[in-house]
Design an enzyme around this catalytic site. Structure first.
Site, PDB file in Angstrom:
ATOM      1  N   HIS A 185       1.769   1.649  -0.849  1.00  0.00           N
ATOM      2  CA  HIS A 185       1.585   0.408  -0.106  1.00  0.00           C
ATOM      3  C   HIS A 185       0.159  -0.117  -0.267  1.00  0.00           C
ATOM      4  O   HIS A 185      -0.060  -1.338  -0.350  1.00  0.00           O
ATOM      5  CB  HIS A 185       1.908   0.627   1.374  1.00  0.00           C
ATOM      6  CG  HIS A 185       2.326  -0.617   2.081  1.00  0.00           C
ATOM      7  ND1 HIS A 185       3.375  -1.403   1.648  1.00  0.00           N
ATOM      8  CD2 HIS A 185       1.838  -1.230   3.186  1.00  0.00           C
ATOM      9  CE1 HIS A 185       3.516  -2.441   2.459  1.00  0.00           C
ATOM     10  NE2 HIS A 185       2.595  -2.360   3.400  1.00  0.00           N
ATOM     11  N   TYR A 216      -3.287 -12.054   3.558  1.00  0.00           N
ATOM     12  CA  TYR A 216      -4.243 -11.863   2.473  1.00  0.00           C
ATOM     13  C   TYR A 216      -5.321 -12.939   2.448  1.00  0.00           C
ATOM     14  O   TYR A 216      -6.392 -12.724   1.887  1.00  0.00           O
ATOM     15  CB  TYR A 216      -3.499 -11.798   1.130  1.00  0.00           C
ATOM     16  CG  TYR A 216      -2.617 -10.586   1.059  1.00  0.00           C
ATOM     17  CD1 TYR A 216      -3.162  -9.318   0.877  1.00  0.00           C
ATOM     18  CD2 TYR A 216      -1.241 -10.695   1.235  1.00  0.00           C
ATOM     19  CE1 TYR A 216      -2.362  -8.194   0.864  1.00  0.00           C
ATOM     20  CE2 TYR A 216      -0.439  -9.572   1.214  1.00  0.00           C
ATOM     21  CZ  TYR A 216      -1.001  -8.327   1.036  1.00  0.00           C
ATOM     22  OH  TYR A 216      -0.199  -7.212   1.030  1.00  0.00           O
ATOM     23  N   ARG A 223       7.160  -2.613  -4.228  1.00  0.00           N
ATOM     24  CA  ARG A 223       7.277  -1.690  -3.101  1.00  0.00           C
ATOM     25  C   ARG A 223       7.665  -0.318  -3.644  1.00  0.00           C
ATOM     26  O   ARG A 223       8.256  -0.201  -4.721  1.00  0.00           O
ATOM     27  CB  ARG A 223       8.336  -2.171  -2.110  1.00  0.00           C
ATOM     28  CG  ARG A 223       8.055  -3.525  -1.469  1.00  0.00           C
ATOM     29  CD  ARG A 223       9.180  -3.887  -0.498  1.00  0.00           C
ATOM     30  NE  ARG A 223       8.931  -5.141   0.203  1.00  0.00           N
ATOM     31  CZ  ARG A 223       9.393  -6.325  -0.175  1.00  0.00           C
ATOM     32  NH1 ARG A 223      10.138  -6.425  -1.274  1.00  0.00           N
ATOM     33  NH2 ARG A 223       9.120  -7.423   0.519  1.00  0.00           N
ATOM     34  N   ARG A 243      -0.087  -1.840  -3.536  1.00  0.00           N
ATOM     35  CA  ARG A 243       0.562  -3.154  -3.452  1.00  0.00           C
ATOM     36  C   ARG A 243      -0.394  -4.161  -2.795  1.00  0.00           C
ATOM     37  O   ARG A 243      -0.503  -5.310  -3.231  1.00  0.00           O
ATOM     38  CB  ARG A 243       1.863  -3.016  -2.653  1.00  0.00           C
ATOM     39  CG  ARG A 243       2.614  -4.323  -2.366  1.00  0.00           C
ATOM     40  CD  ARG A 243       3.972  -3.964  -1.750  1.00  0.00           C
ATOM     41  NE  ARG A 243       4.558  -5.030  -0.971  1.00  0.00           N
ATOM     42  CZ  ARG A 243       5.346  -5.989  -1.468  1.00  0.00           C
ATOM     43  NH1 ARG A 243       5.579  -6.013  -2.772  1.00  0.00           N
ATOM     44  NH2 ARG A 243       5.873  -6.910  -0.690  1.00  0.00           N
ATOM     45  N   HIS A 246       8.138 -11.750  -0.313  1.00  0.00           N
ATOM     46  CA  HIS A 246       8.091 -12.032   1.122  1.00  0.00           C
ATOM     47  C   HIS A 246       9.028 -13.190   1.453  1.00  0.00           C
ATOM     48  O   HIS A 246       8.955 -14.251   0.829  1.00  0.00           O
ATOM     49  CB  HIS A 246       6.668 -12.414   1.555  1.00  0.00           C
ATOM     50  CG  HIS A 246       5.721 -11.266   1.556  1.00  0.00           C
ATOM     51  ND1 HIS A 246       4.342 -11.418   1.530  1.00  0.00           N
ATOM     52  CD2 HIS A 246       5.934  -9.918   1.586  1.00  0.00           C
ATOM     53  CE1 HIS A 246       3.767 -10.227   1.542  1.00  0.00           C
ATOM     54  NE2 HIS A 246       4.707  -9.310   1.579  1.00  0.00           N
ATOM     55  N   LYS A 262      14.152  -6.367  -0.437  1.00  0.00           N
ATOM     56  CA  LYS A 262      14.736  -6.256   0.886  1.00  0.00           C
ATOM     57  C   LYS A 262      15.857  -7.274   1.061  1.00  0.00           C
ATOM     58  O   LYS A 262      15.747  -8.417   0.618  1.00  0.00           O
ATOM     59  CB  LYS A 262      13.662  -6.476   1.954  1.00  0.00           C
ATOM     60  CG  LYS A 262      12.662  -5.338   2.059  1.00  0.00           C
ATOM     61  CD  LYS A 262      11.694  -5.559   3.208  1.00  0.00           C
ATOM     62  CE  LYS A 262      10.751  -4.381   3.375  1.00  0.00           C
ATOM     63  NZ  LYS A 262       9.807  -4.578   4.494  1.00  0.00           N
TER      64      LYS A 262
END
Length: 297
Positions: free
Chosen positions: A238, A273, A148, A241, A264, A172
């Site tokens: 992004h 995806y 990210r 990525r 994730h 995150k």
């Protein structure tokens, strides 16, 4: 009646949208309007809690699903921005209503566009300038490791081991993960670190102290895209990525492995995806199969 000024956090958020994502004036006005209307119900947005945010469901009860989704998206992005910037530790947007709408597929770059970006960045790096070597290292880590933007610009020197092709990334929620780095990315990173000089705790320091900003990273990529003959609007951290994830999946990567690499928390986030890859496969069959263009009459 004089309109009350927006919260400073909202102004900072809108400035980020303009600088990083190139948001148009109409888009910024829509975000400002949605956030202002939410504030009429919630009060001060920056300090709102989950219970405050949950109260929006009743206020939005009569909205069309598309309008509800747009307003909820504005708030989710706003609170995500506050967390990323360290302006609050929690994200209350999970209390927002979630209308059932089809999730758009991420914007993609094909292999030719990626090759054009790298050819231009490698030409810059061959000159041996700090700017060229830094840009190539940034590009290698964005596309080669799927970081990210925030993870990349704030990467500490301590996260780069000397004897292992891995980075230790804090993503995150403060969750750490190990991210493999390709041999070419290791080489680009080593060349950048050799010329970067000593001092500072970040791999990509800022001349003003601290680390390279996300805004500056976005600007560097847009400039690179223009010089590579691509539409700058199509290139961002992004998007690179997304290209990393999609091209790995095309190459046979397992979805669970991809989830780990991307950081994730939920496999459902990674599953977008599979739709991207399926769309590509359908297009490939239609274009290349002997009967793809045959008349059905």
């Amino acid at each position: 009646m004089t309109k009350a000024p927006a919260e400073p956090e909202v102004e900072s958020f809108l400035a980020m949208l303009a600088a990083q994502r190139g948001a148009a004036a109409n888009t910024l006005a829509a975000y400002r309007r949605d956030l202002a209307q939410a504030a009429q119900t919630v009060g001060e947005l920056a300090g709102a809690g989950r219970d405050d945010i949950a109260g929006l469901a009743a206020a939005w009860a009569d909205l069309a699903p598309s309008s509800l989704a747009r307003k909820a998206s504005a708030l989710r992005q706003f609170y995500g921005f506050l967390v990323d910037e360290g302006l609050r530790e929690d994200d209350p947007s999970s209390a927002l209503p979630r209308p059932r709408t089809r999730r758009p597929l991420p914007r993609l770059l094909d292999h030719a566009a990626i090759s054009a970006l790298f050819a231009t960045a490698e030409a810059d790096a061959c000159a041996g300038t700090p700017e060229g070597l830094r840009l190539l290292a940034l590009l290698e880590l964005l596309y080669g490791s799927g970081l990210r933007a925030t993870e990349l610009v704030s990467l500490p020197i301590a996260a780069v081991p000397r004897d292992a092709p891995f980075l230790t990334i804090t993503g995150k929620g403060g969750v750490q993960r190990m991210v493999p780095v390709s041999a070419r990315a290791v080489r680009a990173l080593s060349e950048w670190l050799a010329i970067r000089g000593k001092g500072g705790r970040f791999v990509f320091p800022s001349p003003k102290g601290g680390h390279l900003s996300r805004v500056r990273l976005f600007q560097l990529l847009r400039d690179l895209a223009g010089r590579a003959g691509l539409d700058p609007e199509t290139v961002s951290p992004h998007v690179l990525r997304h290209a990393f994830a999609t091209h790995l999946l095309e190459g046979g990567a397992d979805l669970r492995v991809l989830q780990t690499l991307l950081g994730h928390a939920d496999i459902a986030t990674t599953q977008i995806y599979t739709h991207v890859d399926s769309a590509r496969l359908v297009a490939l069959v239609n274009q290349r199969h002997p009967l793809g263009n045959a008349s059905t009459g």
